[in-house]
Design a protein around this motif. Structure first.
Motif, short mmCIF file in Angstrom:
data_model
loop_
_atom_site.label_atom_id
_atom_site.label_comp_id
_atom_site.label_asym_id
_atom_site.label_seq_id
_atom_site.Cartn_x
_atom_site.Cartn_y
_atom_site.Cartn_z
N THR A 1 -2.13 1.44 -8.07
CA THR A 1 -1.46 2.38 -7.18
C THR A 1 -2.42 3.54 -6.92
OG1 THR A 1 0.49 1.81 -8.48
CG2 THR A 1 0.74 3.56 -6.84
N ILE B 1 0.61 3.31 -0.27
CA ILE B 1 1.77 3.65 0.56
C ILE B 1 1.87 5.18 0.75
CG2 ILE B 1 4.30 3.53 0.75
CD1 ILE B 1 4.13 0.74 -0.55
N CYS C 1 -1.99 6.50 -5.16
CA CYS C 1 -1.28 7.72 -5.52
C CYS C 1 0.05 7.30 -6.11
CB CYS C 1 -1.08 8.60 -4.29
SG CYS C 1 0.13 9.93 -4.54
N PHE D 1 6.00 3.03 -9.46
CA PHE D 1 5.44 2.13 -8.45
C PHE D 1 4.44 1.15 -9.05
CE2 PHE D 1 7.18 5.66 -5.94
CZ PHE D 1 8.15 4.93 -5.29
N THR E 1 3.27 8.02 -6.75
CA THR E 1 4.18 9.04 -6.21
C THR E 1 5.21 9.52 -7.23
OG1 THR E 1 3.96 7.71 -4.23
CG2 THR E 1 5.53 9.50 -4.12
N GLY F 1 7.47 -0.31 2.86
CA GLY F 1 6.17 -0.56 2.23
C GLY F 1 6.18 -1.67 1.20
C1 LIG Z 1 7.21 5.11 -1.31
C2 LIG Z 1 6.34 4.26 -2.15
C3 LIG Z 1 6.60 2.91 -2.33
C4 LIG Z 1 7.85 2.24 -1.80
O1 LIG Z 1 7.81 2.07 -0.46
P1 LIG Z 1 9.11 1.61 0.33
O2 LIG Z 1 8.70 1.96 1.72
O3 LIG Z 1 10.25 2.41 -0.19
O4 LIG Z 1 9.27 0.17 0.13
C5 LIG Z 1 5.72 2.16 -3.07
N1 LIG Z 1 4.64 2.71 -3.62
C6 LIG Z 1 4.36 4.02 -3.49
C7 LIG Z 1 3.15 4.58 -4.15
C8 LIG Z 1 5.21 4.84 -2.75
O5 LIG Z 1 4.93 6.14 -2.63
#
Ligand SMILES: *Cc1c(COP(=O)(O)O)cnc(C)c1O
Length: 378
Positions: free
Chosen positions: A135, A166, A137, A88, A139, A62
């Motif tokens: 962002t 993501i 959500c 994130f 995470t 992502g």
């Molecule tokens: C998992 C996640 C990412 C990172 O994604 P990758 O696939 O590990 O590069 C970025 N942003 C959020 C909000 C995520 O949950």
């Protein structure tokens, strides 16, 4: 006997049909057979993104799509707003800095959602801001941000809104077009129930204007190349053929359940998890803005949070996530994202109760399970 269960916010468990799709012999990508699949999955992604905009499939995790957004929209020296309410959100700032972007950071207390008014205030103060990075959500803290309200604010300005969805996509309602989300990025290993390896990015007309003039260096993630290739139902480089075929299988499952049903299922899983945690006397990390994709819970006093997660995983095969960065050992996170149903949640709570009990945490056994079951019976 070893049996494993995955309740982490990426990767998420794979449905059997997705596993099976990946066991097929490889086909070549510059063929009508693959083109038909590429066309179908792109249409399917537009349904999931709720957009008529182009959605491109990139071969990366992502974060590749996050980097693509920065590189394609901005030029060195441009100004952007980033919202940092967790790990994130910080990534947006880090990527922007790597590209020489002047970032105005909105710091949000971890566990809280951003106040949309703060974005509005900053945009009014500096009309030169070209992009706002948020962002959907977060995470790392289990927080959902109000993307609809933020979309309305940014829409009224010259800036474009870039959303890290993501972990939100296919778990939480996210309306790309209705909410004026100019660029939405996502990845394969979360709500879409796929292995890691694919990233997705949607681009609005407002955002395309920036793509055409942006001066940041880019090659592999140049969206002008992706757009040109897509005119011939193609990709600029060899795509992750097998994962795209698995994406077709995942989208078939998503279409069959229906997006709105998927969202209400996630809501129910989250409700049951939250109720169970409270019934165990535990405290939620983000009670005011809790995400329906992942629940973050404070580790109680006197309990070793890292050991809790490790014992659940290594002794009982139930993998949840611990805290990241400054939250390491302080929270644990249960994901109810993607291919998860009520019995996955029951199983996870059961294991959590068992390990908490063994670690000496005082509570009435079964209280969490009862609270979750009461939600599921409604
Ligand atoms: C998992 C996640 C990412 C990172 O994604 P990758 O696939 O590990 O590069 C970025 N942003 C959020 C909000 C995520 O949950």
């Amino acid at each position: 006997m070893e049996k494993n269960y995955l309740l982490t916010p990426g990767p998420t468990p794979l449905p059997p049909a997705v596993c099976a799709a990946q066991a097929q012999p490889i086909i070549h990508h510059r063929t009508p057979q693959f083109q038909a699949i590429l066309k179908e999955v792109t249409e399917g992604l537009k349904y999931v993104f709720k957009t008529k905009n182009d959605v491109f499939i990139l071969t990366s995790s992502g974060t590749g799509a996050m980097e693509a957004a920065v590189a394609n929209l901005l030029s060195p020296g441009d100004t952007a707003i980033t919202v940092e309410g967790g790990k994130f959100g910080e990534r947006w700032t880090e990527i922007c800095k790597s590209y020489g972007i002047n970032t105005k950071v909105i710091k949000v207390e971890w566990g809280k959602a951003v106040e949309p008014k703060e974005i509005e205030k900053l945009l009014q103060q500096d009309p030169a801001v070209k992009a706002v990075f948020v962002t959907a959500c977060e995470t790392s803290t289990g927080v959902s941000n109000d993307m609809k309200a933020i979309g309305e604010i940014v829409k009224a300005t010259n800036a474009v809104l870039v959303v890290d969805a993501i972990s939100a996509l296919a778990s939480l309602d996210l309306q790309t077009d209705n909410w004026s989300l100019d660029v939405v990025v996502s990845g394969s290993q979360k709500g879409l129930m796929l292995p890691p390896g694919l990233a997705f990015i949607s681009v609005s007309e407002k955002a395309y204007k920036l793509v055409e003039v942006a001066e940041s260096p880019r090659y592999y993630f140049d969206l002008r190349l992706a757009k040109k290739a897509w005119e011939k139902i193609d990709t600029p480089f060899t795509p992750a053929i097998t994962t795209i075929i698995a994406l077709k299988a995942a989208l078939d499952i998503i279409k069959q359940e229906g997006l709105e049903n998927i969202f209400s299922r996630h809501k129910k899983m989250a409700q049951a998890t939250r109720k169970a945690m409270l019934a165990l006397g535990l405290e939620l990390f983000a009670p005011e803005a809790s995400s329906d994709a992942v629940t973050a819970v404070k580790v109680p006093e006197g309990i070793d949070g890292e050991k809790l997660v490790k014992t659940m995983r290594d002794t009982y095969g139930v993998t949840i996530a611990g805290g990241q960065a400054e939250l390491k050992g302080k929270i644990f996170r249960i994901a109810h994202m993607g291919y998860i149903n009520e019995f996955d949640i029951i199983l996870c709570i059961s294991c959590l109760e068992k390990v908490l009990h063994q670690m000496g945490y005082k509570f009435e056994l079964g209280k969490g399970l009862q609270a979750a079951e009461e939600v599921f019976l409604k």
